[in-house]
Design a protein around this motif. Structure first.
Motif, mmCIF file in Angstrom:
data_model
loop_
_atom_site.group_PDB
_atom_site.id
_atom_site.type_symbol
_atom_site.label_atom_id
_atom_site.label_comp_id
_atom_site.label_asym_id
_atom_site.label_seq_id
_atom_site.Cartn_x
_atom_site.Cartn_y
_atom_site.Cartn_z
ATOM 1 N N VAL A 31 0.840 -1.200 0.000
ATOM 2 C CA VAL A 31 0.000 0.000 0.000
ATOM 3 C C VAL A 31 0.873 1.247 0.000
ATOM 4 O O VAL A 31 0.640 2.203 -0.750
ATOM 5 C CB VAL A 31 -0.939 0.018 1.228
ATOM 6 N N ALA A 32 1.906 1.233 0.842
ATOM 7 C CA ALA A 32 2.788 2.398 0.948
ATOM 8 C C ALA A 32 3.473 2.712 -0.373
ATOM 9 O O ALA A 32 3.651 3.882 -0.735
ATOM 10 C CB ALA A 32 3.827 2.162 2.035
ATOM 11 N N ILE A 33 3.833 1.671 -1.111
ATOM 12 C CA ILE A 33 4.531 1.899 -2.372
ATOM 13 C C ILE A 33 3.593 2.497 -3.414
ATOM 14 O O ILE A 33 4.023 3.210 -4.334
ATOM 15 C CB ILE A 33 5.187 0.602 -2.890
ATOM 16 N N GLN A 34 2.286 2.248 -3.279
ATOM 17 C CA GLN A 34 1.320 2.902 -4.159
ATOM 18 C C GLN A 34 1.269 4.402 -3.897
ATOM 19 O O GLN A 34 1.043 5.194 -4.821
ATOM 20 C CB GLN A 34 -0.073 2.298 -3.965
ATOM 21 N N VAL A 35 1.494 4.792 -2.636
ATOM 22 C CA VAL A 35 1.519 6.218 -2.291
ATOM 23 C C VAL A 35 2.710 6.893 -2.973
ATOM 24 O O VAL A 35 2.633 8.049 -3.382
ATOM 25 C CB VAL A 35 1.589 6.407 -0.758
ATOM 26 N N VAL A 36 3.805 6.160 -3.098
ATOM 27 C CA VAL A 36 4.955 6.686 -3.833
ATOM 28 C C VAL A 36 4.555 6.971 -5.274
ATOM 29 O O VAL A 36 4.946 7.991 -5.860
ATOM 30 C CB VAL A 36 6.142 5.694 -3.786
#
Length: 413
Positions: free
Chosen positions: A360-365
């Motif tokens: 999920v966090a990498i999608q925020v990137v």
């Protein structure tokens, strides 16, 4: 034609840059296909700045350290304090703004192949390895921590060198500075190409979905630039800070906004420090160091996007955890230049504080890359212009303490 060129060169650089911005925007909106060749001007300009910056920093710092007279004080302690305070307070502002105006995201894929650091220790380890990097490798890869370290070590080793050696070092430094001036004079053409390329390739449609997020990010950065930083400068100088604030934003921030590179803006900041009459022994070190660790804009990006992720997932955040986030954002921001991808790749690190899954966090990137045309430009402008601002403030504070208020930086001019 000759008279026109003379009048053009007599105009201030800022006015010429504004003309370049306007022309680039008009070309992009009216004849984007016919004027597509303009983009190469932007690429060449940024490439030239990035090429000359590492060697400029190496020789300027070496010359400053080697020629430094024993007993002569610099302002590095004050500048480092300002860098740390500015970055930490930026994180505080971002957290407060995110609580006042919570934002949620529509997460998308597109950044799965990135590899963010797994913890704060990895960021610190990366910084330490950058410091002891091979000097040739540091120059090739524009590793400014490594360049700074070698420049300081070589400068100290040359303190007892002969007068002729120091004069030769000074001549090299002057020659590279002259090359930098030639490159900076091409800024209007380079920025025209950058503006054209940004409008043609990104436009504004891709940003509309994330308009609220952009407003929070830009709003925080504007608040820091026009409230927090002036307050810090006033505390140090006891003078109206806004003439100096507006000057550095105009003459450093505008260029940094379009180049989107603190490293590329080092020569611009060096030239501005020289124009302000600052101590070369100080700014030769503080400006390249600031491009590495003075990252208020990065702290804002990390904190805002992390809390936007938390809000999207419905995770409750207590005050102490939010306070811890500001510390992590500040430390991570200072290490952003040591990680490929800069501040965006440090978002998963901050997200891990709240137990956000890595996928999920990498999608925020990925979201960060979508809004990067605005976010990264504003972030770089804030980071880079404040390098000069804090260096000048420390110089003014020193002069004020020594009773030389009229000789110091022209804060009120």
């Amino acid at each position: 034609m000759k008279n026109l060129l003379i009048k053009w060169n007599q105009m201030s650089l800022v006015k010429r840059i504004i003309i370049g911005i306007v022309v680039g925007a008009i070309l992009a909106l009216t004849v984007p296909n016919a004027a597509s060749g303009v983009t190469i001007l932007g690429s060449l300009f940024v490439g030239a700045l990035k090429a000359v910056a590492p060697i400029l920093v190496l020789f300027l710092v070496m010359h400053a350290i080697a020629g430094h007279k024993s007993g002569k004080k610099t302002n590095m302690k004050s500048i480092l304090v300002l860098y740390a305070l500015g970055t930490f307070l930026a994180g505080v502002v971002a957290v407060v703004a995110s609580f006042m105006f919570p934002v949620t995201l529509t997460l998308k894929t597109g950044a799965e192949d990135l590899s963010p650091p797994e913890g704060i220790l990895e960021v610190i380890q990366s910084l330490l390895f950058n410091i002891v990097a091979n000097p040739i490798d540091a120059l090739i890869n524009a590793n400014y921590l490594g360049i700074l370290m070698w420049a300081i070590v070589l400068g100290l080793a040359l303190k007892n060198a002969s007068k002729n050696t120091k004069e030769m070092l000074g001549s090299f430094s002057d020659a590279i500075t002259k090359v930098v001036q030639w490159v900076i004079n091409l800024a209007p053409l380079g920025i025209m190409g950058l503006v054209f390329d940004a409008i043609v390739t990104s436009g504004l449609s891709a940003l509309l979905e994330y308009g609220r997020l952009i407003l929070i990010l830009v709003g925080c950065m504007l608040f820091i630039a026009f409230v927090v930083h002036p307050l810090l400068v006033f505390i140090y100088t006891r003078k109206n800070p806004y003439p100096l604030v507006l000057m550095v934003l105009r003459e450093s921030g505008i260029t940094a906004f379009f180049t989107r590179s603190s490293a590329a803006n080092i020569p611009v900041n060096m030239k501005l420090c020289e124009k302000l009459g600052l101590d070369e022994d100080t700014y030769a070190v503080s400006i390249p160091l600031g491009a590495t660790i003075n990252m208020a804009g990065a702290a804002v990006t990390i904190a805002v996007l992390t809390l936007a992720t938390v809000n999207t997932l419905g995770i409750e955040v207590d005050f102490m955890t939010a306070l811890l986030l500001t510390v992590i954002a500040a430390i991570s921001a200072a290490g952003a230049s040591g990680v490929a991808g800069g501040s965006l790749l440090l978002i998963p690190l901050a997200c891990s504080l709240f137990g956000v899954p890595a996928d999920v966090a990498i999608q925020v990137v990925g979201v960060g890359f979508i809004i990067g045309v605005v976010q990264d430009s504003c972030e770089t402008a804030l980071n880079s212009s404040s390098d000069v601002l804090f260096t000048a403030a420390a110089e003014e504070a020193k002069e004020r303490k020594e009773g030389k208020q009229d000789k110091a930086v022209p804060v009120n001019s």
